[in-house]
Design a protein around this motif. Structure first.
Motif, short mmCIF file in Angstrom:
data_model
loop_
_atom_site.label_atom_id
_atom_site.label_comp_id
_atom_site.label_asym_id
_atom_site.label_seq_id
_atom_site.Cartn_x
_atom_site.Cartn_y
_atom_site.Cartn_z
N LYS A 104 0.80 -1.23 0.00
CA LYS A 104 0.00 0.00 0.00
C LYS A 104 0.84 1.28 0.00
CE LYS A 104 -4.21 -1.99 1.93
NZ LYS A 104 -4.93 -1.87 0.63
N GLN A 105 2.14 1.17 0.14
CA GLN A 105 3.01 2.34 0.01
C GLN A 105 4.09 2.02 -1.01
OE1 GLN A 105 5.37 3.36 3.48
NE2 GLN A 105 5.57 1.22 4.10
N LYS A 106 4.51 3.04 -1.72
CA LYS A 106 5.57 2.84 -2.71
C LYS A 106 6.93 2.80 -2.01
CE LYS A 106 6.05 7.78 -3.81
NZ LYS A 106 5.88 8.80 -4.85
N GLY A 107 7.92 2.31 -2.74
CA GLY A 107 9.26 2.29 -2.21
C GLY A 107 9.59 1.08 -1.37
N TYR A 108 10.79 1.09 -0.80
CA TYR A 108 11.27 -0.01 0.03
C TYR A 108 12.37 0.54 0.93
CZ TYR A 108 14.99 -0.02 -3.48
OH TYR A 108 16.01 0.36 -4.30
N PRO A 109 12.78 -0.21 1.93
CA PRO A 109 13.77 0.31 2.87
C PRO A 109 15.20 -0.09 2.52
CG PRO A 109 12.75 -1.65 3.77
CD PRO A 109 12.11 -1.43 2.43
N VAL A 110 16.13 0.70 3.04
CA VAL A 110 17.52 0.29 3.15
C VAL A 110 17.78 0.11 4.64
CG1 VAL A 110 18.31 2.71 3.09
CG2 VAL A 110 19.95 0.85 2.71
N VAL A 111 18.33 -1.02 5.02
CA VAL A 111 18.64 -1.30 6.42
C VAL A 111 20.12 -1.05 6.63
CG1 VAL A 111 18.67 -3.04 8.24
CG2 VAL A 111 16.79 -3.01 6.58
N SER A 112 20.42 -0.04 7.44
CA SER A 112 21.82 0.26 7.78
C SER A 112 22.20 -0.53 9.02
CB SER A 112 21.98 1.76 8.05
OG SER A 112 21.65 2.51 6.90
N VAL A 113 23.34 -1.19 8.97
CA VAL A 113 23.78 -2.00 10.11
C VAL A 113 25.19 -1.57 10.53
CG1 VAL A 113 24.54 -3.83 8.52
CG2 VAL A 113 24.19 -4.34 10.93
N LYS A 114 25.34 -1.36 11.82
CA LYS A 114 26.63 -0.95 12.40
C LYS A 114 26.96 -1.86 13.57
CE LYS A 114 25.93 3.94 11.20
NZ LYS A 114 25.81 5.32 11.73
N ALA A 115 28.25 -2.17 13.69
CA ALA A 115 28.70 -3.02 14.80
C ALA A 115 29.32 -2.15 15.88
CB ALA A 115 29.72 -4.04 14.29
N LYS A 116 28.92 -2.42 17.11
CA LYS A 116 29.50 -1.70 18.25
C LYS A 116 29.50 -2.63 19.44
CE LYS A 116 29.37 2.64 20.81
NZ LYS A 116 28.66 3.92 21.04
N ASP A 117 30.67 -2.83 20.02
CA ASP A 117 30.84 -3.77 21.13
C ASP A 117 30.34 -5.14 20.69
OD1 ASP A 117 31.84 -1.66 22.65
OD2 ASP A 117 29.84 -1.08 23.32
N GLN A 118 29.42 -5.70 21.45
CA GLN A 118 28.90 -7.02 21.10
C GLN A 118 27.54 -6.92 20.41
OE1 GLN A 118 30.95 -9.44 21.43
NE2 GLN A 118 32.37 -8.02 22.44
N LYS A 119 27.21 -5.73 19.92
CA LYS A 119 25.86 -5.52 19.42
C LYS A 119 25.88 -5.03 17.97
CE LYS A 119 24.09 -4.45 24.03
NZ LYS A 119 23.40 -3.45 24.90
N LEU A 120 24.75 -5.32 17.31
CA LEU A 120 24.51 -4.78 15.98
C LEU A 120 23.34 -3.83 16.07
CD1 LEU A 120 24.73 -7.92 13.63
CD2 LEU A 120 26.45 -6.12 13.92
N LYS A 121 23.49 -2.65 15.50
CA LYS A 121 22.40 -1.68 15.48
C LYS A 121 21.83 -1.60 14.07
CE LYS A 121 20.98 3.01 16.65
NZ LYS A 121 21.38 4.34 17.14
N PHE A 122 20.51 -1.77 13.98
CA PHE A 122 19.82 -1.72 12.69
C PHE A 122 18.96 -0.46 12.63
CE2 PHE A 122 20.29 -6.09 14.09
CZ PHE A 122 20.92 -6.70 13.02
#
Length: 921
Positions: A501-519
């Motif tokens: 129902k909406q146009k377009g799509y996402p880009v998921v940015s992922v960064k590593a920091k310590d023991q975690k991944l941030k999306f």
């Protein structure tokens, strides 16, 4: 107003209130019409014929139940006559009958409505054909009785040459040029053949009778029930069809051969072709028989008609059309010649056949309610055509090749001028433009994503339930979601609404920091701008090994994942981390520098699957084009693929290289030669491994790759390739059956020949035109047309473009010659402007005219050119091309921004030289 009321008499009050009531009603009608919600019933609201103009849908006070159609095509005069008797259920009080018709001559004396339970016959007092809206309005002096009656109409029409409605196609038989009569009714062209309710939801049964020359073959959706010969003419009657939509009705009349087979449960399958080409239909016949059996099992519903005919049409605008029981195809999409067709042609035939036969269930048996839901038909048929092809030809690795479909969807949907999968259609003229990569490729990709999320078995079982529940009826997107929710127990509607129902799509940015991944998710736009969309994203990731995977739904703008808790390993301990495993999700991924570097090394060590190697490259290219990543970074990644062997990955590497080659020539022409040398080095190993000639027992994928690699090297003007191509082409001119130039490498040779052609050295050009004129194989003709356009000489480019509009090139094929060299862009643009009136008249509405616009305009890379294009089309825009013009101009802006970005890269020159010649250069 209150002051006026105090001085009026009672009789004046009545007059005033009648006046107010009338004006209020008129105002309400205007408001509702503007909102596209004009009432569809209630006779009292329709008082004049003019009130029906401009409506998106037909009024619903009359419902067709059955059509009895008789057609008499005159193939010499290129016209036809006919009559239709429609069983009609009048469900509301009305003096009007409104249906669809366009470019038909209506015999007013033949129009009548006869109620079943009365001897009275109603003749309309007024008959008006409104061509711009494609509607026929019949006005009666009396209110028609509610109930079933018969509407009879006589008409005449033209067998047009525009490949839509009831049209003519030409062929040669025994040296004589002849016409055949063909129908192409999707999306809204049945109205060009007979008056009807030309909307998908207005399903009915069809009884068809044809009066045709005795010597011709006459085909329709159903088997012949009776045939009577009357001298030079014969009358052919067909069994009555099951309930279906008008856009699926089909008629073909001409001279044909055929090959025949049967499915295991007795369905007769035939492939028809021009006389003398029957053997070229054998491969498609084999695919069709096996596919019908496969779909019967997959959908748990047998094919619903007693026969299936597939026929190759010489002039056909689309690739194919899924008419119930009589599927029509371009010759290139149905016929396969063992000696002169390439491996790519064979694969295309298989994919197109499996696509069209999927529609016999998903589209014909269960039909979309309105064109807003077109993607239900096309997205699903595209997805399942790969499932069928994978079952029939597992060695093709077709699901890896499916990623090319996803990429095309992503590229179109990365535009601000894209549209949602479900797009509102407010007029018939708007329908053609949504037969695009959003409906087909994005639609197929989100279905693949959903199937991967739900699991193959729950997905299949739910589809079978959906087909059974809505068989012989219509459905909306929500009906499919409901079936999948019930079968899987998952919140399918909530998940998928964010994708349809909406146009377009996402880009998921992922960064590593310590023991975690941030999306973090954000809308991806190829322009580099930020969009406002938000999606529920099925995230899949693996860490250093495909045995360590994590799946979850990203439902917010950002989320953090603790790797120790989730996968039992630290970020530092992972040799690489890959999101969107096997590229099943319709989104892009942007890694931080450290994660990207690890993936590049993993590619060099060949630790990732082909699908993931493809996805990393494709995402990097898109981010570079959007100016979110420098070209040096993309080129460094491309350098990691020097040992690549997979066909699909290399095919994507080729297309990426050719696009970068063009943009570098625009932005930094002094680097063009070095960039080209880098790309040539990337492909030389594969070219040497494969050679020019097919090898005994080689794989289908090697045959595909050989043609693409050599064609790319020819376009990059690799001297070794150009010289070898010239040698082999000279042999081929004298012996068309030489093994030195098999079908898979002919396009490469043709492109190579055209690189050396100029106005002062025309021999290669003339030789190719001679091959074009001597062949009767459509696939060979389109190969040559696409190669002719690659010539860098502007004078020859203009000759080629003019040749496309000549009588020697079928209208359907002209688009293959539009993709000119970088040097020929300006020539092509001037040619398009000079010939626009002719092109518009020839192609009218329909997706072929949009190809002229996008192919010529999109390659430009300057803001000035974008403005020039906009000014040219400003007074020439029509609903059928409006979206394409905007998209093409947006692509020019994207290219121009990319040029500016590359011009500002300070270390690009050193990086290119090192990649092309090594560190010691």
């Amino acid at each position: 107003m209150g002051l006026m009321l105090g001085s009026l008499r009672r009789t004046d009050y009545k007059t005033l209130f009648r006046y107010i009531k009338l004006r209020t009603h008129q105002l309400l009608c205007v408001i509702l019409r503007v909102a596209k919600l004009f009432p569809l019933t209630a006779h009292g609201r329709y008082r004049r014929m003019e009130e029906f103009k401009g409506q998106p849908r037909l009024p619903k006070f009359a419902v067709p139940k059955r059509y009895d159609i008789r057609l008499k095509p005159d193939l010499s005069a290129c016209k036809f006559g006919g009559s239709v008797a429609i069983d009609l259920d009048i469900v509301d009080n009305t003096r009007f009958i409104v249906l669809n018709a366009v470019e038909l001559s209506i015999d007013n004396a033949s129009v009548s409505f006869s109620p079943r339970r009365s001897s009275k016959v109603f003749q309309p007092s007024k008959v008006e054909l409104i061509d711009e809206d494609g509607i026929l309005v019949l006005e009666f002096t009396e209110t028609l009785p509610i109930g079933v009656g018969v509407l009879a109409i006589g008409f005449e029409g033209i067998l047009n040459d525009r490949m839509k409605g009831f049209y003519r196609s030409t062929y040669v038989h025994n040296g004589e040029k002849k016409n055949m009569a063909v129908t192409q009714f999707e999306p809204v062209e049945a109205r060009r053949c007979f008056p009807c309710w030309d909307e998908p939801a207005c399903k009915a049964t069809f009884k068809i009778t044809l009066d045709v020359p005795s010597e011709l073959v006459a085909l329709s959706n159903m088997p012949v029930s009776e045939e009577k010969v009357h001298g030079a003419l014969k009358t052919v009657s067909y069994q009555e069809s099951p309930i279906m939509s008008t856009y699926l009705v089909a008629v073909v009349v001409g001279l044909f051969d055929y090959v025949e087979d049967h499915t295991s449960d007795g369905v007769k399958v035939r492939v028809y072709s021009q006389v003398g080409k029957a053997n070229q239909g054998k491969f498609a016949l084999h695919v069709a028989v096996k596919t019908l059996e496969l779909y019967k099992e997959y959908f748990a519903v047998p094919y619903s008609l007693p026969k299936l005919d597939m026929i190759a049409i010489p002039d056909f605008a689309a690739g194919a059309m899924e008419n119930y029981g009589l599927v029509t195809y371009r010759e290139t999409a149905l016929l396969y010649d063992d000696q002169h067709s390439a491996a790519a042609n064979k694969q295309r035939v298989a994919i197109v056949v499996t696509h069209e036969l999927a529609h016999q269930w998903f589209g014909n048996l269960v039909t979309m309610e309105w064109w807003t839901h077109l993607w239900l038909n096309e997205g699903f048929a595209t997805w399942i055509s790969y499932l069928a092809a994978d079952s029939l030809f597992p060695e093709w690795k077709i699901w890896t090749q499916f990623l090319a479909e996803t990429t095309e969807g992503l590229r179109l949907d990365g535009l601000q001028e894209s549209h949602p999968i479900e797009v509102d259609i407010n007029h018939a003229g708007e329908v053609d433009e949504i037969f695009d990569a959003i409906s087909y490729r994005k639609g197929a990709s989100v279905i693949r994503m959903l199937q991967s999320y739900l699991g193959a078995k729950p997905f299949q079982g739910s589809l079978a339930s959906y087909i059974k529940k809505h068989a012989y009826s219509n459905a909306k997107t929500e009906d499919l979601w409901a079936a999948l929710e019930e079968g899987s127990g998952e919140p399918v509607k909530k998940l998928m609404n964010s994708w349809t129902k909406q146009k377009g799509y996402p880009v998921v940015s992922v960064k590593a920091k310590d023991q975690k991944l941030k999306f973090e998710q954000s809308q991806f736009l190829s322009s580099g701008s930020s969009g406002e969309g938000q999606w529920i994203i099925p995230i899949t990731l693996c860490c250093g090994s495909y045995d360590k995977q994590k799946n979850f739904l990203l439902q917010t703008k950002s989320e953090t994942l603790d790797m120790e808790e989730s996968l039992g390993c630290s970020v530092a301990a992972c040799s690489w981390i890959k999101l969107n495993v096997d590229q099943t999700g319709f989104y892009r991924v942007k890694y931080d520098e450290d994660l990207a570097a690890k993936l590049r090394h993993a590619i060099e060590r060949q630790e990732l699957t082909a699908t993931d190697r493809f996805g990393i490259l494709d995402d990097s290219f898109a981010l570079c084009m959007a100016c979110q990543q420098p070209l040096t970074s993309l080129l460094a990644l491309m350098g990691a693929y020097t040992e690549e062997l997979d066909y699909t990955v290399l095919s994507n590497l080729i297309s990426t290289s050719l696009k970068v080659d063009r943009i570098v020539a625009d932005a930094r022409p002094e680097l063009a030669d070095n960039t080209r040398q880098f790309f040539i080095n990337l492909f030389r190993n594969s070219a040497e491994r494969l050679g020019w000639e097919s090898k005994k027992g080689e794989s289908h994928l090697d045959a595909l790759l050989r043609g693409e690699i050599l064609t790319a090297l020819a376009e990059l003007e690799d001297d070794e390739t150009l010289n070898e191509a010239s040698r082999r082409f000279q042999v081929y001119l004298n012996d068309r059956n030489t093994p030195l130039l098999p079908p898979d490498t002919r396009k490469a040779a043709y492109v190579a020949i055209m690189q050396k052609v100029s106005t002062s050295n025309r021999s290669g050009f003339e030789s190719l035109l001679r091959v074009y004129r001597e062949t009767d194989l459509s696939q060979e003709k389109t190969r040559i047309l696409s190669a002719l356009a690659s010539c860098p000489d502007k004078g020859i480019t203009l000759e080629v473009l003019n040749f496309l509009l000549s009588s020697e090139v079928r209208s359907q094929d002209a688009v293959f010659g539009l993709y000119v060299s970088r040097e020929g862009r300006e020539t092509a643009w001037k040619w398009l402007k000079d010939n626009w009136d002719h092109i518009e008249k020839t192609y009218g509405s329909g997706f072929l005219i949009t190809r002229f616009v996008s192919a010529v305009v999109s390659p430009f890379a300057s803001f000035e050119k974008a403005k020039e294009v906009e000014e040219f089309f400003a007074p020439r825009t029509k609903p059928s091309i409006a979206r394409t013009i905007k998209q093409s101009i947006e692509r020019v802006h994207i290219n121009a921004k990319w040029v500016q970005s590359i011009q500002n890269e300070e270390d690009l020159a050193d990086a290119v030289i090192e990649l092309a010649y090594g560190e010691d250069y």
